[in-house]
Design an enzyme around this catalytic site. Structure first.
Site: not given
Length: 261
Positions: A12, A110
């Site tokens: 993360i 993403d």
């Protein structure tokens, strides 16, 4: 201040941006589906304090996640940290570009962020290709008008190495920091050649094939790369990519600003 968070399959990533959308601090933590929200809050607070960052100065947050089972947990963590609801990249969020694939909802958050960042960085008269070397390697094609055309997805560098190591007991699990020659002289150098050069050949091949399918000369395509395994591969590529470790986080910051303007 803006907090951008990208939840990947193993890491993360966090980026803190100032009012001028400049990255002022960043850090990574490992993904762990077993961690509670309280545990994540404690870890993140501790790291931010160590970096001299005050969560009370965060005006808003944006979250991208490719791990559905973690999305709600990290969203609640951000709510606890900054006392505000974060923007979660997904359907309904303004990105500023058209997604020309069969089902736009399939496009990973993403990759959405990478596309936004690449569009801002590319020559306005050029197309672009973005390679992201994470748990999987993605190679995305972006048209001259900034439209997302599609991508190729293949096993990531670490995934390839781990699969060989687990399936072929006589092969070593190698370090990727060294350069590779195509003719390996021992098991370690042979595996390194296969993974490093094999991936670089694939990336160069995708650049050539995508250029043809986009009907653009390679000189009309800007090349960008990101991801934790990018640099060893890019060293062996014939094509020259502009590498930005924080490409995804920067894209998230710009998406946040677009949705708050």
């Amino acid at each position: 201040m803006i907090l951008a968070v990208n939840v990947g399959n193993s890491i993360i990533s966090f980026g803190i941006f100032d009012a001028g959308s400049e990255l002022v601090s960043s850090f990574d933590i490992s993904c762990d589906a077993k961690k509670t929200s309280d545990e994540y809050v404690s870890v993140i607070n501790s790291i931010m304090r160590d970096k001299g960052q005050d969560t009370r100065k965060i005006d808003g947050a944006i979250l991208a996640s490719v791990v559905p089972q973690l999305t709600d947990n990290i969203k609640s963590v951000l709510c606890e940290l900054i006392k505000k609801e974060p923007i979660v990249v997904g359907p309904g969020v303004k990105t500023g570009f058209h997604i020309k694939i069969d089902d736009p909802s399939e496009l990973g958050a993403d990759m959405v962020a990478n596309t936004v960042a690449a569009i801002r960085m590319k020559n306005s008269a050029h197309g672009a290709i973005v390679a992201d070397f994470g748990a999987v390697t993605t190679v995305s094609a972006i048209g001259k008008s900034g439209e997302y055309l599609g991508c190729a997805i293949m096993p990531g560098v670490r995934l390839s190495l781990d699969a060989m190591y687990e399936s072929a007991v006589q092969l070593p699990n190698v370090d990727l920091s060294s350069s590779a020659k195509s003719i390996g002289k021992n098991s370690e150098s042979s595996v390194r050649a296969g993974v490093l050069l094999g991936n670089s050949f694939a990336i160069d091949g995708f650049v050539a094939r995508m250029s043809e399918e986009m009907r653009l000369d390679p000189s009309e395509i800007d090349l960008f790369a990101t991801g934790r395994y990018a640099l060893p591969i890019l060293k062996s590529c014939k094509n020259k990519f502009e590498y930005d470790r924080y490409l995804t986080l920067k894209g998230l910051c710009h998406i946040f600003l677009k949705n708050c303007s």
